[in-house]
Design a protein around this motif. Sequence first.
Motif, PDB file in Angstrom:
ATOM      1  N   THR A 155       0.796  -1.226   0.000  1.00 40.02           N
ATOM      2  CA  THR A 155       0.000   0.000   0.000  1.00 40.02           C
ATOM      3  C   THR A 155       0.832   1.281   0.000  1.00 40.02           C
ATOM      4  N   GLY A 156       2.070   1.228   0.399  1.00 38.75           N
ATOM      5  CA  GLY A 156       2.896   2.429   0.363  1.00 38.75           C
ATOM      6  C   GLY A 156       3.138   2.879  -1.063  1.00 38.75           C
ATOM      7  N   GLN A 157       3.169   4.180  -1.269  1.00 35.81           N
ATOM      8  CA  GLN A 157       3.339   4.741  -2.614  1.00 35.81           C
ATOM      9  C   GLN A 157       4.734   5.329  -2.770  1.00 35.81           C
ATOM     10  N   VAL A 158       5.380   5.017  -3.877  1.00 30.65           N
ATOM     11  CA  VAL A 158       6.691   5.568  -4.202  1.00 30.65           C
ATOM     12  C   VAL A 158       6.534   6.547  -5.358  1.00 30.65           C
ATOM     13  N   THR A 159       6.865   7.801  -5.092  1.00 32.05           N
ATOM     14  CA  THR A 159       6.801   8.861  -6.095  1.00 32.05           C
ATOM     15  C   THR A 159       8.222   9.264  -6.451  1.00 32.05           C
ATOM     16  N   ALA A 160       8.511   9.345  -7.748  1.00 32.20           N
ATOM     17  CA  ALA A 160       9.837   9.743  -8.216  1.00 32.20           C
ATOM     18  C   ALA A 160       9.739  11.061  -8.967  1.00 32.20           C
ATOM     19  N   MET A 161      10.514  12.047  -8.523  1.00 27.90           N
ATOM     20  CA  MET A 161      10.609  13.305  -9.240  1.00 27.90           C
ATOM     21  C   MET A 161      11.588  13.156 -10.391  1.00 27.90           C
ATOM     22  N   VAL A 162      11.158  13.566 -11.575  1.00 31.67           N
ATOM     23  CA  VAL A 162      12.051  13.542 -12.737  1.00 31.67           C
ATOM     24  C   VAL A 162      11.881  14.836 -13.522  1.00 31.67           C
ATOM     25  N   HIS A 163      12.978  15.373 -14.021  1.00 28.12           N
ATOM     26  CA  HIS A 163      12.917  16.551 -14.873  1.00 28.12           C
ATOM     27  C   HIS A 163      12.239  16.167 -16.184  1.00 28.12           C
ATOM     28  N   THR A 164      11.366  17.027 -16.663  1.00 31.52           N
ATOM     29  CA  THR A 164      10.456  16.620 -17.736  1.00 31.52           C
ATOM     30  C   THR A 164      10.286  17.699 -18.798  1.00 31.52           C
ATOM     31  N   PHE A 165      10.422  17.283 -20.041  1.00 32.93           N
ATOM     32  CA  PHE A 165      10.001  18.083 -21.194  1.00 32.93           C
ATOM     33  C   PHE A 165       9.844  17.090 -22.345  1.00 32.93           C
ATOM     34  N   VAL A 166       8.619  16.826 -22.712  1.00 32.91           N
ATOM     35  CA  VAL A 166       8.315  15.863 -23.770  1.00 32.91           C
ATOM     36  C   VAL A 166       7.909  16.639 -25.018  1.00 32.91           C
ATOM     37  N   GLY A 167       8.403  16.181 -26.176  1.00 31.60           N
ATOM     38  CA  GLY A 167       8.117  16.897 -27.409  1.00 31.60           C
ATOM     39  C   GLY A 167       7.963  15.977 -28.600  1.00 31.60           C
ATOM     40  N   ALA A 168       7.998  16.573 -29.781  1.00 34.12           N
ATOM     41  CA  ALA A 168       7.742  15.831 -31.015  1.00 34.12           C
ATOM     42  C   ALA A 168       8.871  14.858 -31.344  1.00 34.12           C
ATOM     43  N   SER A 169      10.092  15.196 -30.972  1.00 32.09           N
ATOM     44  CA  SER A 169      11.226  14.320 -31.260  1.00 32.09           C
ATOM     45  C   SER A 169      12.322  14.589 -30.241  1.00 32.09           C
ATOM     46  N   ASP A 170      13.260  13.649 -30.141  1.00 33.53           N
ATOM     47  CA  ASP A 170      14.376  13.837 -29.221  1.00 33.53           C
ATOM     48  C   ASP A 170      15.184  15.073 -29.585  1.00 33.53           C
ATOM     49  N   ASN A 171      15.467  15.246 -30.877  1.00 25.82           N
ATOM     50  CA  ASN A 171      16.284  16.381 -31.297  1.00 25.82           C
ATOM     51  C   ASN A 171      15.571  17.703 -31.054  1.00 25.82           C
ATOM     52  N   ALA A 172      14.281  17.735 -31.291  1.00 27.75           N
ATOM     53  CA  ALA A 172      13.531  18.973 -31.061  1.00 27.75           C
ATOM     54  C   ALA A 172      13.563  19.352 -29.591  1.00 27.75           C
ATOM     55  N   VAL A 173      13.430  18.366 -28.708  1.00 28.10           N
ATOM     56  CA  VAL A 173      13.478  18.645 -27.274  1.00 28.10           C
ATOM     57  C   VAL A 173      14.872  19.095 -26.863  1.00 28.10           C
ATOM     58  N   ARG A 174      15.886  18.424 -27.372  1.00 28.69           N
ATOM     59  CA  ARG A 174      17.255  18.806 -27.024  1.00 28.69           C
ATOM     60  C   ARG A 174      17.518  20.266 -27.391  1.00 28.69           C
ATOM     61  N   ASP A 175      17.057  20.682 -28.557  1.00 31.28           N
ATOM     62  CA  ASP A 175      17.278  22.060 -29.007  1.00 31.28           C
ATOM     63  C   ASP A 175      16.638  23.070 -28.046  1.00 31.28           C
ATOM     64  N   VAL A 176      15.472  22.726 -27.506  1.00 29.74           N
ATOM     65  CA  VAL A 176      14.761  23.658 -26.623  1.00 29.74           C
ATOM     66  C   VAL A 176      15.356  23.671 -25.225  1.00 29.74           C
ATOM     67  N   VAL A 177      15.704  22.504 -24.681  1.00 25.72           N
ATOM     68  CA  VAL A 177      16.017  22.429 -23.253  1.00 25.72           C
ATOM     69  C   VAL A 177      17.495  22.530 -22.933  1.00 25.72           C
ATOM     70  N   ARG A 178      18.369  22.339 -23.906  1.00 25.89           N
ATOM     71  CA  ARG A 178      19.790  22.229 -23.578  1.00 25.89           C
ATOM     72  C   ARG A 178      20.308  23.479 -22.862  1.00 25.89           C
ATOM     73  N   ALA A 179      20.126  24.648 -23.420  1.00 28.17           N
ATOM     74  CA  ALA A 179      20.667  25.873 -22.811  1.00 28.17           C
ATOM     75  C   ALA A 179      20.042  26.160 -21.446  1.00 28.17           C
ATOM     76  N   PRO A 180      18.709  26.141 -21.318  1.00 30.29           N
ATOM     77  CA  PRO A 180      18.150  26.397 -19.979  1.00 30.29           C
ATOM     78  C   PRO A 180      18.507  25.316 -18.970  1.00 30.29           C
ATOM     79  N   PHE A 181      18.628  24.073 -19.413  1.00 33.05           N
ATOM     80  CA  PHE A 181      18.975  23.019 -18.466  1.00 33.05           C
ATOM     81  C   PHE A 181      20.409  23.162 -17.986  1.00 33.05           C
ATOM     82  N   LEU A 182      21.312  23.559 -18.875  1.00 32.32           N
ATOM     83  CA  LEU A 182      22.687  23.809 -18.447  1.00 32.32           C
ATOM     84  C   LEU A 182      22.749  24.944 -17.429  1.00 32.32           C
ATOM     85  N   ALA A 183      21.960  25.994 -17.664  1.00 36.07           N
ATOM     86  CA  ALA A 183      21.919  27.098 -16.702  1.00 36.07           C
ATOM     87  C   ALA A 183      21.346  26.633 -15.370  1.00 36.07           C
ATOM     88  N   TYR A 184      20.352  25.776 -15.449  1.00 39.04           N
ATOM     89  CA  TYR A 184      19.738  25.201 -14.239  1.00 39.04           C
ATOM     90  C   TYR A 184      20.767  24.400 -13.445  1.00 39.04           C
TER      91      TYR A 184
END
Length: 340
Positions: free
Chosen positions: A222-251
């Motif tokens: 009955t115990g629940q395990v919740t996992a936090m994961v950084h998330t940004f889902v998009g149309a393709s892997d490359n499209a997501v990489r282009d959007v998130v790379r710079a802000p994620f590096l700053a993060y």
Amino acid sequence: MDFSLLYFANRTVDDATAEYDLLFEAARFADENSFTAVWLPERHFHPFGGSYPNPALAAAALAARTRNVRLRAGSVVLPLHDPLNVVEDWAFVDNISQGRVDLALATGWNADDFVLAPDRYADRRAYTTQQVPVLRELWAGKSVTRRNGDGADVEVATYPRPVQPDLNLWLTCSSNPASFEQAGALGLNVLTALLFLNVEELAPRIAAYRAARERHGHDPATGQVTAMVHTFVGASDNAVRDVVRAPFLAYLESSVDLWKNYWPDLAKYQGVKLLEYAFERYFRTSALLGSVDKCTAFADALAAAGVDEVASLIDFGAPDRATLDALPYLDQVRRACRPD
């Protein structure tokens, strides 16, 4: 598997009036699209997460704007507070939300945060454990003894009374297996993350949590395990990489002093190389970053490891509009992992 949203903002806001637009708009999407919860952190005195010094305040704002989604502290740093204040604040939110409050409890880790309660820093883990039954009793309407301004011991109870008779609690666990076992022994749920773990390392910790629940008389299922994961889902892997790379590096750069001590193999990396190493680790193996298919496969791997809920951290710095536009793709992952 359940899917929720989690906030731990690290972004530059040029317009203070827009500081919480992403919070409100994303929470509305979650509320209208069968997401389970919205998780709100507690963080003090630093831009990294500092938009949320009191999760109850953010939850109260969302309580009046939502109807379905659970409102969760992720987490209350319990040693910084008296349980009386915690129950007062969250009972108020429970009333406004008509019974949608849950709490994760954390011991705290940053010494500077403890300018609010310096005497509790050394024993913060023991304090957290000791106050769990106090929280439960106060929530249920029982009183506690405190010394008042006249030096007399008095019995006090909290108001308002909450809607829910019981309080659903998580314990925040980073990587220490003993923390997972402690959560199991106390009969609490677990809120964890892949900051210092990979999926393969998480699985035995979850197994230890389940075993500890059983040893201490709690139903291991009955115990629940919740996992936090950084998330940004998009149309393709490359499209997501282009959007998130710079802000994620700053993060990552904004928090590098916090996490580099947990990864001994990072000592050989410096500066930009360190950040690039960390980004590639997240993108390839430790986050929901990429296409629907890639992220669904990763969510399936988390489920196989024993995770019951994914808490998607969405406010790591990508532009607000892009982050909101990515939510329907995340919903595709949710529906793939939990078909109606």
